[in-house]
Design an enzyme around this catalytic site. Sequence first.
Site, mmCIF file in Angstrom:
data_model
loop_
_atom_site.group_PDB
_atom_site.id
_atom_site.type_symbol
_atom_site.label_atom_id
_atom_site.label_comp_id
_atom_site.label_asym_id
_atom_site.label_seq_id
_atom_site.Cartn_x
_atom_site.Cartn_y
_atom_site.Cartn_z
ATOM 1 N N HIS A 423 0.831 -1.204 0.000
ATOM 2 C CA HIS A 423 0.000 0.000 0.000
ATOM 3 C C HIS A 423 0.868 1.259 0.000
ATOM 4 C CE1 HIS A 423 -2.471 3.179 1.904
ATOM 5 N NE2 HIS A 423 -3.421 2.656 1.158
ATOM 6 N N CYS A 733 0.386 -5.039 -16.071
ATOM 7 C CA CYS A 733 0.027 -3.956 -15.154
ATOM 8 C C CYS A 733 0.649 -4.168 -13.779
ATOM 9 C CB CYS A 733 -1.483 -3.797 -15.072
ATOM 10 S SG CYS A 733 -2.324 -5.275 -14.526
HETATM 11 C C1 PEP Z 1 -0.321 -7.776 -9.764
HETATM 12 O O1 PEP Z 1 -0.573 -8.781 -9.097
HETATM 13 O O2 PEP Z 1 0.725 -7.634 -10.424
HETATM 14 C C2 PEP Z 1 -1.278 -6.659 -9.806
HETATM 15 C C3 PEP Z 1 -1.112 -5.670 -10.633
HETATM 16 O O3 PEP Z 1 -2.316 -6.713 -8.901
HETATM 17 P P1 PEP Z 1 -2.154 -6.304 -7.370
HETATM 18 O O4 PEP Z 1 -0.802 -5.712 -7.193
HETATM 19 O O5 PEP Z 1 -3.242 -5.363 -7.064
HETATM 20 O O6 PEP Z 1 -2.328 -7.650 -6.724
#
Ligand code: PEP
Length: 781
Positions: A423, A733
């Site tokens: 976070h 992402c």
């Molecule tokens: C990931 O797992 O790379 C992602 C983009 O999702 P999060 O970081 O929200 O789990």
Amino acid sequence: MAVLWLDEISADDLEKVGGKGASLGELTGAGLPVPPGFVVTAGTYRSFIEEAQIDEELFEAVDIDVEDSTALSAAADRAQELILETPFPDELREEILATYREVGDGEAFVAVRSSATAEDLPDASFAGQQETFLNVTEEDLLDRVRECWASLFTQRAIYYRQEQGFDHSAVNIAVVVQRMVDADKSGVMFTSHPSTGDPTMIIEAAWGLGEAVVSGAVSPDNYVVPRDDDDLEVTVAEKKVMHVKDDETGETVEREVPEDKRTARVIGDDEIDELVELGERVEDHYGDPQDVEWAIADGKVYMLQSRPITTISESDGEGAADPTEGGVDPTKGVTDGSGSTATQSTATDSKASAADSGDVIVDGLGSSPGTVSGAARIVEKLDDLDKVGEGDVIVTEMTMPDMVPAMKRASGIITDEGGMTSHAAIVSRELGVPAIVGTTNATTVLEDGQVVTLDGDKGQVLEGEEVEPEEETEPVEEVRPQSPVKPMTATEVKVNVSIPEAAERAAATGADGVGLLRMEHMILSLNRTPAKFIEEEGEDAYINQLVDGIRGVADEFYPRPVRTRTLDAPTDEFRQLEGGEDEPDEHNPMLGYRGIRRSLDRPDVFAHELEAFRRLYEMGYDNVELMFPLVNDAEDVYRAKSLMREAGIDPEKRKWGVMIETPASALAVEEMAGAGIDFASFGTNDLTQYTLAVDRNNENVADRFDELHPSVLRLIGDVIETCREHDVDTSICGQAGSKPEMVQFLVNEGISSISANIDAVRDVQHEVKRVEQKLLLDSVR
Ligand code: PEP
Ligand code: MG
């Protein structure tokens, strides 16, 4: 006269025919090859509503509190209904149809487009969806004209006008009716470089009708034509699809590009010469650089539209206009990006490089770049947040959602725990506040009030003040020296957004859209679990919270796509919220009740999220895309798709896809392609954690968390290959999309887009360009 022929129109008629109509009239008058057509004037719309006496009711219907989503939806429905159900007076009907019959002997397919009459206002969104209907024939013409008028009253348009203080009754709309060019090839042309203003023409070209280029559905070829006899620079893209007219239905359909044309150059040297000559004539005519849409049919070049390029800076390309303020359409692949993105200072600019002097007292992972000095404030409990003043450095075990307001005030953030995807790391990057995470001991080593310097690039905390006070107070205003020019790339470069507050900053990077909008941060900021919030405020209030959070970002980026992910919060994060005591107590939340598995288990709760998407689509936010997290196989996808349908969202009409975050999903991508996904996006934070069995938030194994591990890369490479075979877009992402090594790997493998952190967008754009150029060179050597 209800209509005006294009050759009767000049720029002085802006009020009557709107920006689009006036521009086409000007081009026609200048003898340029514009397809014939006419404009149903703004005055006609006005007299239509006045003579039918629906005007007062119309404006009363939309005079509502736009923050009340239910009222907004009812107002839009009512206003549109009033327009769509009012019949045309006979005389008007005859005049429009008679004029149409003169265009191409009454058999012509025409394009019908709305043309707002105040397009010079800062944001044309007020005018509605800017409806465009292609391949219209006499049968549907009048209905389409009325639909253009009604588009002035989508929820989105009503909301926008109210927000911007425009009077609904002062906005008018004209409709351009123009013969369709059944284009073999088409594209856009910038008569000068859209960022620097250099006298270089830039042409983008793809097969078929131009909509595919304008909407971003294909990556077009790119031709850079210097006007000083320098060499032509050609970047040939892989063009998988094209838009063509279906001979039977007359509708525009997407078709696969035949194999032999996919990597072939779209326009030859002669066509380039012809386009350049036309570009020069248009630019001479207006006296300003232009952004032109063109098409070629049966060897003849047509100009479909021309607008001034508003993004060219007055001062050598530095500090060019904000790309969000209209002008160059970012979905066309050539965007401004302005170069003056306010990002945090790095150690390379005017600030002292903190690590050059002073003692390092704490170190960890540099998770948000920049160097700042300030007084440390140890935050152990929420009450401690009050003592965090402007410019202080927050020192805490781990940040929590309700710390965000204090994180905005702070000049820096240091945490004991967490990795690059925690976070604290995500939020600080988006806020542009330097941060160091995973120090293990900052809260015990540092003292409250102690002045420290934090170097978010190196991950080091130094004793004392190493950064000059006047700079430390306004760190976010500092401009990172970077190239003013956004490179044009075939691979799209997008940006990740987690907190809606960061949307404006994110949009100003000139990114091609949002590759990941995390919905859970919107919920975490409510400080109540969804169940608790619903219990106290009701379902509608919860849905509206989601709608508002997504809408803020979708507005900022419109029409650039915003890939929005349904909820994915592990139970330990929800546990911190009010109502969190009801969360299941899990031994290992990362392997537990999160993502799509939770959504499929509780379709009644999931339905609220989907309803938020449905409302956004209804409001006209057609740039919102839907993404499902943590799927494992095609069954997950089929089940999610069927819930989408149940919620009133047509999966055939919307762009939707999945995250590839587990090895299982990577291995099952072919079956998921069969389930109809439009895209697969690598969540490398999770994919790495699950492939390597390394907890992404555990600093004890942080050195083993390697997104570039050959096994992770092998999974990614295989997924890209399979998706290319099935025409499914791929994207990344996860955090690793901001790393140059990963970017090199992905572009070489043929990924469709890369989504980076706000502060990394520009570097990623340059890296992508470099790799693409190398690929091209290698192919001809
Ligand atoms: C990931 O797992 O790379 C992602 C983009 O999702 P999060 O970081 O929200 O789990
Ligand atoms: Mg994830």
